[in-house]
Motif scaffolding. Structure first.
Motif, PDB file in Angstrom:
ATOM      1  N   ARG A   4       0.812   9.494  -7.386  1.00 18.84           N
ATOM      2  CA  ARG A   4      -0.402   9.833  -6.648  1.00 18.84           C
ATOM      3  C   ARG A   4      -0.196   9.561  -5.163  1.00 18.84           C
ATOM      4  O   ARG A   4      -0.600  10.344  -4.305  1.00 18.84           O
ATOM      5  N   HIS A   5       0.466   8.445  -4.838  1.00 19.37           N
ATOM      6  CA  HIS A   5       0.681   8.100  -3.440  1.00 19.37           C
ATOM      7  C   HIS A   5       1.615   9.105  -2.768  1.00 19.37           C
ATOM      8  O   HIS A   5       1.374   9.527  -1.636  1.00 19.37           O
ATOM      9  N   LEU A   6       2.663   9.515  -3.467  1.00 15.87           N
ATOM     10  CA  LEU A   6       3.640  10.437  -2.870  1.00 15.87           C
ATOM     11  C   LEU A   6       2.997  11.771  -2.518  1.00 15.87           C
ATOM     12  O   LEU A   6       3.407  12.416  -1.550  1.00 15.87           O
ATOM     13  N   GLY A  64       0.143  12.184  -1.303  1.00 14.44           N
ATOM     14  CA  GLY A  64      -0.693  12.076  -0.115  1.00 14.44           C
ATOM     15  C   GLY A  64      -0.009  11.438   1.075  1.00 14.44           C
ATOM     16  O   GLY A  64      -0.631  11.290   2.118  1.00 14.44           O
ATOM     17  N   CYS A  65       1.261  11.031   0.948  1.00 16.77           N
ATOM     18  CA  CYS A  65       1.922  10.291   2.025  1.00 16.77           C
ATOM     19  C   CYS A  65       3.290  10.898   2.321  1.00 16.77           C
ATOM     20  O   CYS A  65       4.239  10.717   1.559  1.00 16.77           O
ATOM     21  N   ASP A  66       3.380  11.623   3.433  1.00 15.72           N
ATOM     22  CA  ASP A  66       4.637  12.279   3.788  1.00 15.72           C
ATOM     23  C   ASP A  66       5.767  11.272   4.019  1.00 15.72           C
ATOM     24  O   ASP A  66       6.913  11.534   3.681  1.00 15.72           O
ATOM     25  N   GLY A  67       5.429  10.122   4.606  1.00 17.64           N
ATOM     26  CA  GLY A  67       6.458   9.124   4.892  1.00 17.64           C
ATOM     27  C   GLY A  67       7.140   8.640   3.621  1.00 17.64           C
ATOM     28  O   GLY A  67       8.368   8.596   3.537  1.00 17.64           O
ATOM     29  N   CYS A  68       6.354   8.272   2.636  1.00 21.55           N
ATOM     30  CA  CYS A  68       6.916   7.786   1.375  1.00 21.55           C
ATOM     31  C   CYS A  68       7.583   8.922   0.605  1.00 21.55           C
ATOM     32  O   CYS A  68       8.589   8.713  -0.073  1.00 21.55           O
ATOM     33  N   ALA A  69       7.026  10.132   0.706  1.00 24.22           N
ATOM     34  CA  ALA A  69       7.636  11.273   0.027  1.00 24.22           C
ATOM     35  C   ALA A  69       9.045  11.491   0.570  1.00 24.22           C
ATOM     36  O   ALA A  69       9.976  11.791  -0.188  1.00 24.22           O
ATOM     37  N   PRO A  84       0.817  -1.213   0.000  1.00 24.78           N
ATOM     38  CA  PRO A  84       0.000   0.000   0.000  1.00 24.78           C
ATOM     39  C   PRO A  84       0.852   1.265   0.000  1.00 24.78           C
ATOM     40  O   PRO A  84       0.411   2.317  -0.445  1.00 24.78           O
ATOM     41  N   HIS A  85       2.090   1.176   0.499  1.00 22.21           N
ATOM     42  CA  HIS A  85       2.935   2.369   0.560  1.00 22.21           C
ATOM     43  C   HIS A  85       3.961   2.435  -0.564  1.00 22.21           C
ATOM     44  O   HIS A  85       4.918   3.194  -0.477  1.00 22.21           O
ATOM     45  N   VAL A  86       3.760   1.665  -1.586  1.00 19.06           N
ATOM     46  CA  VAL A  86       4.555   1.697  -2.827  1.00 19.06           C
ATOM     47  C   VAL A  86       6.067   1.696  -2.575  1.00 19.06           C
ATOM     48  O   VAL A  86       6.831   2.088  -3.449  1.00 19.06           O
TER      49      VAL A  86
END
Ligand SMILES: [Zn+2]
Length: 65
Positions: A33-35, A37-42, A9-11
């Motif tokens: 798209r995930h990056l 919305g997701c500070d951790g993965c960014a 889910p966190h790519v």
């Protein structure tokens, strides 16, 4: 733990290939798209991109020898 990107889910499994621009268009869109919305993965992506840029610099240095 599965290595199937569909179960990621966190790519995170796709981020390395994303940094290298090695994903297909569908996966690239999914990661982008995930990056957004997701500070951790960014944050992981930024670190990977910086490491990748450093490696590219090292290779460029080597080529000048
Ligand atoms: Zn995430």
């Amino acid at each position: 733990m599965s290595a199937d990107p569909g179960d990621d889910p966190h790519v995170r499994l796709l981020l390395g290939a994303y940094v290298l621009d090695a994903l297909d268009a569908l996966e690239t869109r999914r990661v982008a798209r995930h990056l957004r919305g997701c500070d951790g993965c960014a944050q992981v992506y930024v670190e990977m991109a910086e490491a990748s840029a450093l490696l590219a610099l090292v290779r460029a240095e080597d080529l000048r020898e």
